[in-house]
Scaffold this motif. Structure first.
Motif, PDB file in Angstrom:
ATOM      1  N   PRO A  13      -5.270  -2.570  12.871  1.00 19.96           N
ATOM      2  CA  PRO A  13      -3.883  -2.191  12.608  1.00 19.96           C
ATOM      3  C   PRO A  13      -3.789  -1.269  11.385  1.00 19.96           C
ATOM      4  O   PRO A  13      -4.554  -1.407  10.432  1.00 19.96           O
ATOM      5  N   ALA A  14      -2.882  -0.334  11.428  1.00 20.54           N
ATOM      6  CA  ALA A  14      -2.617   0.535  10.275  1.00 20.54           C
ATOM      7  C   ALA A  14      -1.688  -0.204   9.326  1.00 20.54           C
ATOM      8  O   ALA A  14      -0.494   0.087   9.227  1.00 20.54           O
ATOM      9  N   ALA A  15      -2.242  -1.174   8.652  1.00 17.19           N
ATOM     10  CA  ALA A  15      -1.447  -2.076   7.815  1.00 17.19           C
ATOM     11  C   ALA A  15      -2.039  -2.149   6.420  1.00 17.19           C
ATOM     12  O   ALA A  15      -3.246  -1.973   6.234  1.00 17.19           O
ATOM     13  N   PRO A  16      -1.208  -2.416   5.413  1.00 19.29           N
ATOM     14  CA  PRO A  16      -1.743  -2.613   4.064  1.00 19.29           C
ATOM     15  C   PRO A  16      -2.498  -3.932   3.970  1.00 19.29           C
ATOM     16  O   PRO A  16      -2.309  -4.826   4.801  1.00 19.29           O
ATOM     17  N   ALA A  17      -3.367  -4.048   2.978  1.00 15.94           N
ATOM     18  CA  ALA A  17      -4.087  -5.291   2.712  1.00 15.94           C
ATOM     19  C   ALA A  17      -3.522  -5.906   1.438  1.00 15.94           C
ATOM     20  O   ALA A  17      -3.320  -5.203   0.446  1.00 15.94           O
ATOM     21  N   LEU A  18      -3.274  -7.222   1.465  1.00 13.05           N
ATOM     22  CA  LEU A  18      -2.576  -7.867   0.368  1.00 13.05           C
ATOM     23  C   LEU A  18      -3.352  -9.073  -0.148  1.00 13.05           C
ATOM     24  O   LEU A  18      -3.781  -9.923   0.631  1.00 13.05           O
ATOM     25  N   ILE A  19      -3.507  -9.135  -1.469  1.00  5.13           N
ATOM     26  CA  ILE A  19      -4.028 -10.314  -2.156  1.00  5.13           C
ATOM     27  C   ILE A  19      -2.957 -10.745  -3.151  1.00  5.13           C
ATOM     28  O   ILE A  19      -2.615  -9.990  -4.065  1.00  5.13           O
ATOM     29  N   ALA A  20      -2.391 -11.934  -2.963  1.00  5.16           N
ATOM     30  CA  ALA A  20      -1.331 -12.422  -3.845  1.00  5.16           C
ATOM     31  C   ALA A  20      -1.882 -13.546  -4.708  1.00  5.16           C
ATOM     32  O   ALA A  20      -2.384 -14.543  -4.193  1.00  5.16           O
ATOM     33  N   ALA A  21      -1.777 -13.376  -6.015  1.00  4.94           N
ATOM     34  CA  ALA A  21      -2.256 -14.398  -6.946  1.00  4.94           C
ATOM     35  C   ALA A  21      -1.135 -15.376  -7.239  1.00  4.94           C
ATOM     36  O   ALA A  21       0.037 -14.991  -7.282  1.00  4.94           O
ATOM     37  N   THR A  43       5.900  -6.059  -4.896  1.00  6.82           N
ATOM     38  CA  THR A  43       5.094  -6.223  -3.682  1.00  6.82           C
ATOM     39  C   THR A  43       5.986  -6.338  -2.453  1.00  6.82           C
ATOM     40  O   THR A  43       5.738  -5.696  -1.419  1.00  6.82           O
ATOM     41  N   LEU A  44       7.031  -7.147  -2.551  1.00  6.28           N
ATOM     42  CA  LEU A  44       7.943  -7.318  -1.421  1.00  6.28           C
ATOM     43  C   LEU A  44       8.642  -6.018  -1.082  1.00  6.28           C
ATOM     44  O   LEU A  44       8.854  -5.684   0.100  1.00  6.28           O
ATOM     45  N   GLU A  45       9.011  -5.249  -2.101  1.00  8.99           N
ATOM     46  CA  GLU A  45       9.651  -3.949  -1.853  1.00  8.99           C
ATOM     47  C   GLU A  45       8.683  -3.008  -1.143  1.00  8.99           C
ATOM     48  O   GLU A  45       9.069  -2.280  -0.215  1.00  8.99           O
ATOM     49  N   ALA A  46       7.422  -3.025  -1.558  1.00  5.57           N
ATOM     50  CA  ALA A  46       6.428  -2.153  -0.921  1.00  5.57           C
ATOM     51  C   ALA A  46       6.191  -2.553   0.528  1.00  5.57           C
ATOM     52  O   ALA A  46       6.034  -1.684   1.405  1.00  5.57           O
ATOM     53  N   LEU A  47       6.195  -3.850   0.803  1.00  3.31           N
ATOM     54  CA  LEU A  47       5.968  -4.307   2.179  1.00  3.31           C
ATOM     55  C   LEU A  47       7.120  -3.923   3.095  1.00  3.31           C
ATOM     56  O   LEU A  47       6.919  -3.710   4.303  1.00  3.31           O
ATOM     57  N   GLU A  48       8.319  -3.856   2.565  1.00  2.15           N
ATOM     58  CA  GLU A  48       9.446  -3.407   3.379  1.00  2.15           C
ATOM     59  C   GLU A  48       9.223  -1.984   3.881  1.00  2.15           C
ATOM     60  O   GLU A  48       9.645  -1.626   4.981  1.00  2.15           O
ATOM     61  N   GLU A  49       8.550  -1.173   3.084  1.00  3.56           N
ATOM     62  CA  GLU A  49       8.287   0.214   3.470  1.00  3.56           C
ATOM     63  C   GLU A  49       7.022   0.346   4.315  1.00  3.56           C
ATOM     64  O   GLU A  49       6.996   1.085   5.309  1.00  3.56           O
ATOM     65  N   LEU A  50       5.958  -0.400   3.947  1.00  2.00           N
ATOM     66  CA  LEU A  50       4.661  -0.242   4.600  1.00  2.00           C
ATOM     67  C   LEU A  50       4.510  -1.101   5.852  1.00  2.00           C
ATOM     68  O   LEU A  50       3.665  -0.825   6.700  1.00  2.00           O
ATOM     69  N   GLY A  51       5.283  -2.164   5.950  1.00  2.00           N
ATOM     70  CA  GLY A  51       5.177  -3.049   7.098  1.00  2.00           C
ATOM     71  C   GLY A  51       4.323  -4.260   6.802  1.00  2.00           C
ATOM     72  O   GLY A  51       3.783  -4.429   5.700  1.00  2.00           O
ATOM     73  N   PRO A  52       4.166  -5.156   7.774  1.00  2.00           N
ATOM     74  CA  PRO A  52       3.425  -6.405   7.558  1.00  2.00           C
ATOM     75  C   PRO A  52       1.984  -6.144   7.123  1.00  2.00           C
ATOM     76  O   PRO A  52       1.335  -5.227   7.623  1.00  2.00           O
ATOM     77  N   PRO A  53       1.472  -6.964   6.208  1.00  2.00           N
ATOM     78  CA  PRO A  53       0.129  -6.716   5.673  1.00  2.00           C
ATOM     79  C   PRO A  53      -0.960  -7.533   6.365  1.00  2.00           C
ATOM     80  O   PRO A  53      -0.694  -8.519   7.047  1.00  2.00           O
ATOM     81  N   ILE A  54      -2.201  -7.113   6.156  1.00  2.16           N
ATOM     82  CA  ILE A  54      -3.367  -7.941   6.444  1.00  2.16           C
ATOM     83  C   ILE A  54      -3.569  -8.853   5.233  1.00  2.16           C
ATOM     84  O   ILE A  54      -3.552  -8.393   4.088  1.00  2.16           O
ATOM     85  N   LEU A  55      -3.744 -10.132   5.468  1.00  2.00           N
ATOM     86  CA  LEU A  55      -3.882 -11.081   4.364  1.00  2.00           C
ATOM     87  C   LEU A  55      -4.691 -12.290   4.822  1.00  2.00           C
ATOM     88  O   LEU A  55      -5.114 -12.368   5.978  1.00  2.00           O
ATOM     89  N   LEU A 114     -11.829  -5.502   0.848  1.00  2.00           N
ATOM     90  CA  LEU A 114     -12.707  -6.134   1.838  1.00  2.00           C
ATOM     91  C   LEU A 114     -11.964  -6.608   3.090  1.00  2.00           C
ATOM     92  O   LEU A 114     -12.577  -6.770   4.150  1.00  2.00           O
ATOM     93  N   LEU A 115     -10.654  -6.841   2.989  1.00  2.00           N
ATOM     94  CA  LEU A 115      -9.935  -7.430   4.122  1.00  2.00           C
ATOM     95  C   LEU A 115     -10.097  -6.629   5.419  1.00  2.00           C
ATOM     96  O   LEU A 115     -10.357  -7.228   6.474  1.00  2.00           O
TER      97      LEU A 115
END
Length: 937
Positions: A13-21, A43-55, A114-115
């Motif tokens: 998927p053309a999705a962002p990768a997210l690591i949340a501490a 992070t939440l604002e960025a996901l609204e623009e980029l779409g669901p992430p890989i996590l 790495l995701l």
């Protein structure tokens, strides 16, 4: 016709990768390769623009971001569980990398990068295995998830399988269709009685270890001592007994596996190895791979046995699939994929990843097991494929059966469950009890009784079934319905049983505490609970309503005798038709004029046995307890056989249960008589059998060990063996008691743990004696640890079971973990992953009526010493978590200035605790862990 499969294709998927501490910044990798460190809000604002992430682990990630959920997220755990079922992995980026043989990431930025590689490797492995048997229905199942819920990973999976146009069907969920059926085997041949000599045990141990293995003379000594439990017995009721203490690092497991496996092979009977904790059960199974490297051979020769509530129930799963809503279908799909690949169908601690249940709402997975005793045995359409029935039959022909103390003792209490209805486990000839220091506690739970609201309501539910709720409970009538037309004599006692069962507490009884008795519907069960609650409230001090309360049974409150008498009469009226019904079933089975089909014979036998064990045994026990209330109370100071008391159970400030409890004063008596005495040989092993404080009087230490394990109640004396640990604790460990803080101040305890955890750089385990204090400390220190780059996990806070938390802790060397008793014993975390252990206070035994009586009557006139011994054992067990290998180093800290020096005598030889202020303790912790380790030896 379905179209032929295409070549596999990796589709990411053309999705962002997210690591949340936790409580900190998140790392986001965009599809264009831009790496950013952002606050939770950004992070939440960025996901609204980029779409669901890989996590990894969507619910935990959402919690860290402060939101309820992350819709449409590409959770790598879902992909891993679907594509590579029944394969263990810690549910973190590092854990997945280790499981996939990828380079583990060193920090959050590397983890985010790495995701996508993890997703690629999972899909690549699925593509390579697409023609393997467990994957036969995988495309159909992925397409069903695509159609039902637009599962984000569906298209990637179908592309990897070369079936992008596959049609979805629920048939992919019906995993039972491809499962093998068990077949009846000829009766087992009589076992032999050939012994295993000490020399033969050493030879077998050498074979298991292989050439080039590290030489550990103490391990050979232990194997020699253990072999004595496998000599033929001379007199019935007098088993060969070995009581063996093996210090940490001895190699105890393979030390007893060597003679046990040799005896089983020679004599054609299994040896049962029992542990107290699931963690050790799982570790033991992994160790046995050295004895049987081939997985198929190991499956034949090693069987893990647990209670039915631990296994996937195929009938429950079938019913869940039939009524599956779109929101539940992914959970069922992951369970179906696992069930098709599982070794034994164990949902609790087997090859089922515990984190799967954490990805879904409560009950989505747990309700798929038979947690409430609703098994209908041979009447079940899946009986021939049942995981439990498979394991029972495999156990009969296995060499080693790995069980837990509780199962072994419950089987002994109930007796062998033979017959055509279910080939249940019978008593074993040879037992190995690992974690033998827990035998007293295990027997205490197995041989006790409770006349409580929960227990009575459970019996009512079992007898009457679903009375308007959502449970699928069938009730006794449904269990017998196929027999009733041919045997109408069963109907009157069945109807009488159903009528009398209504005297037991009905649903919602816990909300009727204050209701006045209804003369038209007296409900004797509820009246007894109400009277019990009144006595508890009247006789206990005003205390925190968040905690349970208890009081002595005598003297009885004025309301209790009448309520007890009414309940006793009601239970007698229930017992009589149950006994009549059970006798009728037996008479039909034994009637020579009855021409019974095999299926009917099995149903009759199963029904008779179930009535005896699920209904008559508890009712008879309750009647005995109630009759005791009519007798004169025991004279103060006399030694009782049982301890009876009344208790009130609370949850979140509400009274949810009440009851009369009965425990053996010394529960090792029934253990010795019912479990050990009928066996031919018993080995009881532990790293902490004896109390080290009795070094000057070894005989007293052994006598105390024999008392705690029940050996003293057997006619033959036990062979005693003690093998010291090979570790140099004096140089490998540092023990500190912090003496300038207030242990009762949550703020001070939190500050101390925070400073120590940061000084160690993670790898820290904090142990608590109360859940409330654990939660309070977690809330206080989590933000600071996150800022320091140290992930913090906790029992009773994170939505993960203890096995998952331990897997994460083991994989993430900089992580920290908070826990309670379950993490004090049986946890194996070697290396740097555990380098600091901090106790919030001395783990004294919890004051209770039961403990008070045992303290008086089992202490030999030294009640203070009795308490000390329990606390010393707990500290020693916890200390044993620190050093698991010859190159381990660790620091042990007690945040309790009140710690008596006499308790510290229980620590390993050579350990000299230091009493320091917190600041100095922090400095010495950091310096010790940073210093180079001395070479072993």
């Amino acid at each position: 016709m379905p179209s032929p499969p295409l070549p596999p294709r990796l589709l990411l998927p053309a999705a962002p990768a997210l690591i949340a501490a936790p409580h900190g910044a998140s790392v986001l990798l965009t599809p264009d390769g831009e790496l950013s460190t952002l606050s939770a809000r950004k992070t939440l604002e960025a996901l609204e623009e980029l779409g669901p992430p890989i996590l990894v682990h969507a619910p935990a990630t959402a919690k860290r971001l402060g939101v309820g959920a992350i819709p449409g997220a590409y959770d790598l755990l879902e992909l891993y569980a679907f594509a590579l079922p029944a394969q263990p992995a810690a549910p973190t980026p590092r854990g997945l990398a280790i499981a996939l043989d990828l380079p583990p990431p060193d920090d959050a930025e590397a983890a985010a990068a790495l995701l996508p590689e993890i997703a690629t490797e999972i899909l690549r492995r699925l593509a390579r295995a697409r023609n393997a048997l467990p994957n036969r229905d995988v495309a159909m199942l992925a397409a069903r998830l695509r159609d039902a819920m637009h599962w984000p990973w569906a298209d990637s999976i179908l592309a990897a399988l070369g079936q992008p146009q596959a049609r979805g069907s629920n048939d992919g969920l019906k995993v039972w269709r491809t499962m093998p059926e068990w077949e009846e085997a000829a009766p087992a041949q009589p076992p032999g009685n050939l012994p295993v000599s000490p020399a033969e045990a050493r030879t077998r141990l050498a074979e298991i270890l292989g050439e080039g293995a590290e030489e550990r003379p103490s391990q050979g000594d232990f194997a020699s001592a253990a072999s004595m439990a496998f000599a033929p017995r001379d007199v019935p009721g007098e088993p060969r007994l070995v009581l063996a203490e093996a210090g940490t690092g001895t190699g105890k497991t393979l030390g007893y596996v060597a003679p046990a496996s040799l005896w089983a092979e020679r004599n054609g009977a299994p040896v049962w190895i029992a542990t107290y904790t699931r963690n050790l059960q799982r570790q033991l199974d992994q160790e046995l791979a050295r004895l049987y490297p081939d997985p198929e051979e190991r499956r034949r020769k090693v069987v893990i046995r647990k209670g039915r509530e631990n296994y996937l129930c195929l009938l429950n799963f079938d019913e869940a699939v039939s009524g599956a809503m779109p929101g539940r279908i992914l959970a069922l799909a992951l369970v179906a994929r696992w069930a098709g690949a599982s070794r034994d169908g164990d949902l609790m601690g087997g090859d089922f990843p515990g984190w799967i249940a954490e990805l879904f709402p409560s009950g989505a997975v747990s309700l798929l097991s038979d947690r409430r005793g609703e098994c209908i045995h041979s009447a079940c359409p899946h009986w021939k494929r049942c995981f439990v029935e498979h394991s029972i039959r495999r156990a009969a022909t296995a060499n080693l059966v790995v069980a837990n103390h509780a199962l072994v003792m419950v089987q002994a209490a109930l007796g062998p469950k033979g017959g055509g209805g279910s080939s249940e486990d019978g008593p074993a000839l040879r037992y190995v009890f690992d974690e033998g220091h827990h035998l007293f506690d295990a027997a205490d739970g197995a041989f006790s009784a409770a006349l409580s609201g929960a227990e009575m309501a459970e019996l009512r539910r079992w007898l009457l079934g679903n009375e308007g709720g959502r449970s699928r409970a069938r009730g006794l009538r449904r269990r017998l319905e196929e027999l009733l037309p041919a045997h109408p004599s069963l109907i009157p006692p069945l109807e009488h049983t159903e009528q009398m069962a209504r005297a037991l507490p009905a649903s919602g009884w816990w909300d009727r505490w204050e209701d006045l008795p209804d003369p038209d519907n007296p409900r004797p069960g509820e009246a007894f609970l109400r009277a019990t609650r009144i006595q508890v409230l009247a006789r206990t001090a005003e205390a925190d309503t968040l905690y349970d309360a208890e009081t002595d049974l005598h003297p009885l409150h004025e309301d209790l005798p009448a309520a007890a008498t009414a309940l006793e009469s009601a239970l007698e009226r229930l017992r009589d038709p149950l006994k009549h019904l059970s006798k009728l079933l037996t008479d039909i089975l034994e009637d020579p004029d009855q021409e019974l089909e095999t299926g009917d014979r099995i149903r009759l036998e199963t029904a008779s046995r179930s009535i005896e064990r699920r209904a008559l045994i508890p009712v008879v026990a309750w009647l005995s307890m109630l009759r005791q209330l009519r007798e004169e109370p025991p004279e103060p100071g006399t030694r009782p056989l049982y301890v009876d008391w009344l208790a009130l159970t609370r949850r979140e400030g509400r009274d949810i249960d009440a009851g009369l409890h009965r425990h053996w004063l010394d529960p090792t008596v029934p253990f010795a008589m019912q479990v050990a005495a009928p066996a031919h040989g018993v080995l009881i092993a532990s790293a902490t059998l004896r109390d080290n404080s009795a070094k000057r009087d070894p005989e007293a230490a052994w006598r105390e060990a024999e008392a705690r394990t029940g050996v003293q109640h057997l006619p033959n004396p036990a062979i005693r063996a003690a093998v010291p640990s090979p570790f140099d604790y004096a140089s490998q460990t540092l023990a500190i008691v912090v003496d300038d803080m207030n242990r009762d101040s949550p703020g001070q305890v939190a500050a101390a743990m925070q400073q120590l955890f940061i000084a160690a750089g993670g790898g820290a385990l904090g142990l608590f004696t109360a859940i409330r204090r654990l939660r309070d400390v977690h809330a206080r220190i989590a933000p600071a640890l996150a800022e320091a780059g140290l992930p913090l996990y906790a029992q009773h806070v994170d939505a993960m079971d203890s096995a998952t938390l331990i897997d994460i802790f083991r994989a993430e060397e900089e992580s920290c973990l908070l826990g309670t008793d379950a993490l004090r014993d049986g946890v194996d975390v070697p290396g740097r992953a555990l380098r600091l252990l901090v106790f919030d206070r001395v783990p004294w035994p919890r004051p209770s009526i039961l403990h008070r009586e045992r303290r008086i009557h089992l202490s030999g006139g030294r009640p203070t010493s009795y308490d000390d011994g329990i606390a010393r054992h707990r500290l020693r067990q916890a200390f044993g978590r620190l050093i698991r290998r010859a190159d381990d180093r660790g620091v042990f800290v007690l945040l309790d200035p009140r710690t008596p020096s006499r308790l510290l005598a229980g620590l390993p030889e050579g350990v000299v605790p230091r009493r320091l202020g917190l600041a100095e303790a922090v400095r010495q912790t950091a310096a010790f862990l940073a210093s180079p380790a001395l070479p072993p030896g």
